[in-house]
Write an enzyme that holds these catalytic residues in place. Structure first.
Site, short mmCIF file in Angstrom:
data_model
loop_
_atom_site.label_atom_id
_atom_site.label_comp_id
_atom_site.label_asym_id
_atom_site.label_seq_id
_atom_site.Cartn_x
_atom_site.Cartn_y
_atom_site.Cartn_z
N GLY A 15 -6.87 -36.91 -17.19
CA GLY A 15 -5.80 -37.13 -17.52
C GLY A 15 -5.01 -38.72 -17.95
O GLY A 15 -4.31 -38.98 -17.58
N ARG A 68 -3.16 -13.64 -15.74
CA ARG A 68 -3.06 -14.11 -16.22
C ARG A 68 -0.84 -14.44 -15.35
O ARG A 68 -0.63 -15.73 -15.67
CB ARG A 68 -2.17 -14.51 -17.84
CG ARG A 68 -2.35 -15.50 -18.09
CD ARG A 68 -2.15 -15.89 -20.06
NE ARG A 68 -3.79 -15.23 -20.32
CZ ARG A 68 -4.73 -16.24 -20.63
NH1 ARG A 68 -4.79 -17.28 -20.56
NH2 ARG A 68 -6.40 -16.42 -21.00
N ILE A 95 -4.41 -21.09 -21.52
CA ILE A 95 -3.27 -19.95 -22.06
C ILE A 95 -2.05 -19.92 -21.44
O ILE A 95 -2.11 -18.82 -20.22
CB ILE A 95 -3.82 -19.77 -23.40
CG1 ILE A 95 -4.78 -19.48 -24.38
CG2 ILE A 95 -2.79 -18.87 -24.15
CD1 ILE A 95 -6.01 -18.94 -24.89
N HIS A 112 -2.73 -31.78 -28.84
CA HIS A 112 -3.59 -31.26 -29.80
C HIS A 112 -4.84 -32.07 -30.93
O HIS A 112 -4.67 -32.18 -31.39
CB HIS A 112 -3.70 -29.82 -31.11
CG HIS A 112 -4.92 -28.42 -31.39
ND1 HIS A 112 -5.83 -28.21 -30.25
CD2 HIS A 112 -5.71 -28.53 -32.14
CE1 HIS A 112 -6.70 -27.75 -31.18
NE2 HIS A 112 -6.49 -28.62 -32.26
C1 GRF Z 1 -6.43 -34.60 -24.94
O1 GRF Z 1 -7.40 -34.98 -25.74
C2 GRF Z 1 -5.99 -33.34 -25.58
O2 GRF Z 1 -5.84 -33.38 -27.33
C3 GRF Z 1 -6.57 -32.56 -25.19
O3 GRF Z 1 -6.90 -32.48 -23.84
C4 GRF Z 1 -7.20 -34.46 -23.94
C5 GRF Z 1 -6.74 -34.29 -22.56
O4 GRF Z 1 -7.78 -35.30 -21.76
N1 GRF Z 1 -5.59 -31.59 -25.51
P1 GRF Z 1 -6.72 -36.07 -20.62
O5 GRF Z 1 -7.13 -34.77 -19.78
O6 GRF Z 1 -5.51 -36.73 -21.05
O7 GRF Z 1 -7.97 -37.65 -20.37
#
Ligand code: GRF
Length: 222
Positions: A15, A68, A95, A112
């Site tokens: 997070g 899902r 997903i 991403h």
């Molecule tokens: C991030 O690097 C993001 O690009 C990917 O998941 C990671 C999450 O990291 N989708 P965090 O939990 O916010 O530290």
């Protein structure tokens, strides 16, 4: 969308991006109302961050659901209690079903860790190193049914240099994420960026290309 839009943040892990949102709201730079944090993992450290910030949180363990669609239905039913305007996927490692995406069409953002359309999917940092790329970064985009394929809003890029490991590169990319994700979400919350007809519109102009910001190798904005 209102300038104080109700926002749900979905996480699965540490997070750090959630923390960036919390910090930007606290310092007055980001005009979002962080209504709820939802995690599919009960041990996600982001839940501690939410608690420390006084944001309500809920855990819905995907393993308790047959498929899902039923998991996504439970998530939607829970989120409905807060009537969020905007959903922020911040390291949410699930997903989403087409039904869920349609329900919140144009109101779900993801970040991403790659310069999409390059490197959708996992292990992006190692793939960039293996390819010998000069540039790497992260992309904020609208979520559509296509994995990591929705309209792009904002990219932050940095020179790859000679990273000691993919972890080191990941850390530098995350420093960028913590800057661009709250910024792009703020634009959406304020109505500057919209999802219309399957495309991103930035300041009233349909765009196929994201805004690109360049950072130095350590992730400082240039
Ligand atoms: C991030 O690097 C993001 O690009 C990917 O998941 C990671 C999450 O990291 N989708 P965090 O939990 O916010 O530290």
């Amino acid at each position: 969308m209102s300038t104080r839009c109700k926002t749900a943040i979905l996480i699965s892990g540490s997070g750090t991006n959630l923390q960036a949102f919390i910090d930007r709201v606290a310092d007055g730079e980001l005009q979002l109302e962080l209504s709820v944090v939802l995690s599919n993992k009960s041990d996600a450290h982001g839940l501690v961050r939410a608690k420390n910030a006084g944001i309500p949180s809920v855990v819905i363990d995907h393993r308790q659901f047959a498929d899902r669609d039923t998991f996504d239905g439970a998530v939607a039913a829970k989120l409905n209690q807060w009537q969020p305007d905007l959903l922020i996927l911040a390291g949410f490692m699930r997903i989403l079903s087409s039904g869920f995406v349609a329900r919140y069409s144009g109101r779900i953002l993801n970040i991403h860790p790659a310069l999409l359309p390059a490197y959708p999917g996992l292990d992006t940092h190692q793939r960039v190193i293996d390819a010998g790329d000069k540039w790497h970064g992260s992309t904020v985009h609208f979520v559509t049914e296509e994995l990591d394929g929705g309209p792009r809003i904002l990219q932050g890029r940095l020179p790859v240099g000679s990273p000691a490991s993919s972890n080191e590169l990941a850390t530098r990319v995350q420093a960028i994420e913590h800057q661009i994700y709250p910024e792009a979400a703020g634009w959406v919350g304020a109505g500057r960026v919209e999802f219309r007809g399957g495309n991103a519109w930035i300041d009233g102009v349909q765009t196929d290309e994201p805004i690109v910001q360049t950072f130095d190798a350590r992730g400082n904005r240039l």
